[in-house]
Design an enzyme around this catalytic site. Structure first.
Site, PDB file in Angstrom:
ATOM      1  N   ASP A 480      44.578  65.330  42.417  1.00  0.00           N
ATOM      2  CA  ASP A 480      44.052  63.718  43.254  1.00  0.00           C
ATOM      3  C   ASP A 480      42.967  63.648  42.886  1.00  0.00           C
ATOM      4  O   ASP A 480      42.306  64.221  42.498  1.00  0.00           O
ATOM      5  CB  ASP A 480      44.406  64.412  44.782  1.00  0.00           C
ATOM      6  CG  ASP A 480      44.741  62.842  45.272  1.00  0.00           C
ATOM      7  OD1 ASP A 480      44.197  61.706  44.647  1.00  0.00           O
ATOM      8  OD2 ASP A 480      44.927  62.748  46.854  1.00  0.00           O
ATOM      9  N   ASP A 550      48.366  54.498  47.311  1.00  0.00           N
ATOM     10  CA  ASP A 550      49.512  55.226  49.018  1.00  0.00           C
ATOM     11  C   ASP A 550      50.001  53.443  49.456  1.00  0.00           C
ATOM     12  O   ASP A 550      51.090  54.816  50.985  1.00  0.00           O
ATOM     13  CB  ASP A 550      48.038  55.224  49.319  1.00  0.00           C
ATOM     14  CG  ASP A 550      47.580  56.943  49.275  1.00  0.00           C
ATOM     15  OD1 ASP A 550      48.244  57.038  48.137  1.00  0.00           O
ATOM     16  OD2 ASP A 550      45.743  57.537  49.659  1.00  0.00           O
TER      17      ASP A 550
HETATM   18  C1  DGJ Z   1      45.572  60.379  48.567  1.00  0.00           C
HETATM   19  C2  DGJ Z   1      46.894  60.390  48.026  1.00  0.00           C
HETATM   20  O1  DGJ Z   1      46.923  58.977  46.995  1.00  0.00           O
HETATM   21  C3  DGJ Z   1      47.859  60.457  48.930  1.00  0.00           C
HETATM   22  O2  DGJ Z   1      49.675  60.637  48.255  1.00  0.00           O
HETATM   23  C4  DGJ Z   1      47.683  61.943  49.465  1.00  0.00           C
HETATM   24  O3  DGJ Z   1      47.803  63.081  48.323  1.00  0.00           O
HETATM   25  C5  DGJ Z   1      46.493  62.054  49.925  1.00  0.00           C
HETATM   26  N1  DGJ Z   1      44.779  61.571  49.199  1.00  0.00           N
HETATM   27  C6  DGJ Z   1      45.840  63.395  50.828  1.00  0.00           C
HETATM   28  O4  DGJ Z   1      44.196  63.811  50.717  1.00  0.00           O
END
Ligand code: DGJ
Length: 739
Positions: A480, A550
């Protein structure tokens, strides 16, 4: 023979069954003149008749006594500014006297079978030298004492050309590269629309199409990542071109940092397209003997509309950009813990979820953020990659073994590039973050960016990650990255090299990926940047899949996945079913519609499955079984966009197997339409003469009927209920009737 060279007239014709790309060396000027790019034209010994020279109107000419030598009116391969061309150049070099004028002249060429790699950079590749041919053009500037190599690769049997440039300082003094684009093409007209993908967090890759206007139009990033805001992609389409027909030129940049994709239309209708590292905030010091390699631009010419362009990108990126053991494997159905628990979990909760996941037919359990240091919210612990033993008493090792014992694979989340102030790593190395001395440091989600332009930072992270990964049973890793770079400055580099930090940062990211892949070749990597903030071809070279957004709401995802499919194959698009009301949009969509959208990607679940009813669990068991049956078709089939969610409340898409014996279509209707008219969806990619069985229909039908008369879609097809309600959807499995 895909590259023809006429040594006498100094002409080059790169061609295959689909495209032609032609240029020559200009008489007297010794620079490269662009002659043609587009649909394949037959080869002939010379194309000099395509040369255009303007007799009047030039404000400045290059050759004394010659009034037709203004570069302003000559189509070029890699233009420079200030020697009669006044448009934006492909490069700019500042020499020791402060001049920024350059004159690279043709010296020769080299033909290579196959495609050489780009050192330290992601790029499409060949497995066999017969797959492509590479033409390298050597140019030299005697005042700068610099060499420039323009590299062109043409793939056999595929409408793809790749380009990049290599600068080498052969002199005794350093110079500064202020700009070094990867490709530039001068088109002879401006009868185009420009297609780009724009967005923001939670609404990535929306499609924008607008007519080209005189002047400059561009998309770019100066965020240190390719960004949610604009994808490193641009297409020029003829206004009459559609999804299925007409001419489209695609430009896709294999790079994850700051980029610029620009179309400049001059006052003579010439369209100059350029793609490369964003020159804004860029300056590279090139010492004697040093070389700078630009990232790669992948150009696709399609005479079969936007969908034709996309299918070429899908095929190429799936087969010759993604690497490793996962390239040709179907992807596991995964469970991701993020929207199920966020930071609040312990081992017991994780194991309860894992048992349930196993029950539902899920194959891979991914533990997301919150497993390390004191990470109970987003204020602390990034940088401390050791398990939180209060939450996980037996660490990641113990947990991963328990999950494997349940008969599932285990995956883990990292955010290697970041650090919180409240972390041991920051306390030990406060100078390892990107920050400008004597100025405040901006935070994003309470976190700071580690200086990946420094090898010791990359190495430290590598060691820390290796410790956890090497000692546990880890089959998947989610990488990430949740903020962009501000106050860019590295304490490791001198003041005259600060313009290199953005690029060196991304090279550091690539370095860490490469090391991890080398050490753990069996791991499936998924990249992520607050969703799709770094969904680019550069990332796919390291991580075969990317978390697309997300935003897991089915209605929003239709748009996001539709736009993402302009360039990226379904096998790369991370897509999950989540809870309702949706955590981002607050919308309630039916469970089957959430799955019907998420199937067209890598597929997984991200919700607290222990809270589901018995009936919902039974539905999910069927969904995972269905997906396992169809995933090879979905992930490796040919994808067709049928109806755009950006144009109406209805959307449709489909995949067809290579042998055209199997297909799966997804049809979606956002809002219920009482007493709705009939509609027909014209399918694509089927064998016209074959008889097919479409589920839900009694009659068998021929491929040509389905493609031209269409699939009759009534409201009752979308739902068995009398009033189907909003967000209805339906999948149609299509199978060829055995001969
Ligand atoms: C952002 C990501 O896009 C999410 O899927 C998740 O992993 C969160 N960060 C976790 O902090």
């Amino acid at each position: 023979m895909p590259v023809f060279v006429n040594e006498k007239t100094k002409e080059f014709h790169l061609t295959n069954d689909a495209v032609s790309y032609i240029f020559c060396v200009m008489d007297h000027l010794w620079q490269l003149e662009h002659l043609y790019y587009g649909k394949k034209i037959r080869h002939r010994p010379s194309f000099r008749h395509l040369t255009e020279r303007k007799k009047h109107g030039a404000s400045a000419n290059r050759l004394e006594g010659n009034h037709t030598s203004s570069l302003e009116y000559i189509k070029q391969e890699y233009p420079s500014y200030g020697t009669t061309d006044f448009r934006y150049p492909a490069f700019e070099i500042r020499d020791t006297i402060g001049s920024r004028i350059a004159d690279f002249r043709y010296q020769g060429y080299q033909l290579k079978k196959g495609k050489p790699t780009l050192k330290g950079l992601p790029a499409v590749y060949v497995e066999d030298d017969n797959e492509a041919d590479t033409l390298e053009i050597y140019l030299f500037d005697h005042v700068l004492e610099m060499q420039l190599i323009l590299s062109y690769t043409i793939y056999a049997g595929c409408n793809v050309l790749t380009r990049h440039a290599v600068f080498t300082n052969r002199g005794r003094r350093h110079v500064y590269l202020n700009e070094a684009m990867s490709a530039s093409v001068d088109f002879p007209d401006d009868h185009f629309e420009m297609v780009t993908l724009h967005g923001a967090w939670a609404r990535e890759n929306h499609v924008q199409v607008k007519p080209l206007a005189k002047g400059v139009q561009s998309v770019s990033s100066a965020r240190g990542a390719s960004s949610h805001q604009f994808n490193p992609f641009l297409a020029l389409k003829r206004p009459e071109a559609t999804e299925r027909s007409g001419e489209v030129y695609g430009f896709s940049f294999v790079y994850s940092g700051n980029f610029l994709a620009r179309a400049e239309v001059d006052n003579f209708q010439v369209t100059r397209v350029m793609m490369g590292i964003n020159p804004f905030q860029f300056r590279w010091k090139l010492n004697p003997g040093e070389t700078f390699v630009t990232p790669e631009c992948v150009m696709v010419y399609s005479d079969q509309g936007l969908n034709g362009m996309s299918q070429t990108y899908h095929h190429l990126y799936r087969e010759r950009l993604v690497r490793g053991v996962w390239r040709d494997k179907t992807r596991p159905v995964l469970f991701n813990s993020w929207e199920a628990t966020y930071f609040k979990f312990d081992e017991e909760k994780i194991l309860t979820l894992a048992k349930e996941a196993k029950n539902l037919g899920i194959e891979l359990f991914v533990l997301d953020d919150g497993w390390f240091g004191n990470r109970n919210n987003d204020k602390s612990s990034l940088g401390d990659w050791t398990a939180n033993l209060e939450k996980l008493p037996e660490g990641i090792k113990g947990l991963s073994e328990k999950i494997e014992a349940l008969g599932m694979k285990f995956g883990l989340w990292f955010e290697p590039e970041m650090v919180n102030k409240d972390s041991d790593l920051y306390r030990r190395h406060p100078d390892w973050v990107i920050a400008t001395p004597n100025r405040p440091m901006s935070h994003g989600r309470n976190q700071y960016v580690l200086d990946f332009s420094r090898d010791e930072v990359v190495e430290t992270l590598f060691q820390a990650m290796c410790e956890t990964i090497g000692s546990s049973k880890i089959s998947y890793m989610k990488w990430d990255m949740n903020r962009n770079i501000t106050e860019v400055f590295s304490r490791a580099w001198p003041k005259n090299q600060q313009g290199e930090v953005f690029h060196r940062y991304i090279l550091g990211v690539y370095k860490l990926y490469e090391k991890l892949i080398e050490h753990f070749p069996a791991i499936l990597f998924e990249s992520c940047a607050s969703g799709g903030g770094r969904f680019d071809p550069g990332m796919l070279y390291y991580a075969p899949q990317t978390w697309a957004s997300d935003d897991t709401d089915a209605a929003e995802r239709l748009k996001i996945q539709y736009g993402t499919s302009f360039v990226y194959p379904l096998s790369s698009i991370g897509s999950h079913v989540s809870a309702v009301p949706n955590h981002q949009a607050g919308r309630i969509t039916p469970l089957h519609t959430r799955a019907n959208v998420a199937y067209f990607g890598t597929f997984g679940y991200e919700l607290d499955i222990t809270l589901l009813s018995k009936d919902e669990k039974a539905v999910i068991r069927k969904q995972t079984a269905f997906f396992k049956e169809k995933r090879a078709l979905i992930q490796f089939g040919r994808f067709y966009r049928l109806e755009s969610p950006f144009e109406s409340g209805q959307a449709a898409w489909m995949v067809v197997s290579a042998d055209q014996k199997e297909a799966l279509a997804g049809c979606y209707q956002m809002y219920a339409r009482p007493n709705a008219p009939f509609s027909r969806i014209r399918l694509q990619g089927l064998d016209a003469g074959r008889l097919y069985q479409v589920d839900g229909y009694q009659e068998t039908v021929y491929g040509d009927e389905l493609m031209h008369a269409g699939l009759l879609l009534t409201e009752s097809m979308l739902s068995s209920k009398k009033r189907p309600g909003d967000y209805a959807s339906r999948l149609f499995s299509i199978r060829a009737v055995p001969d």
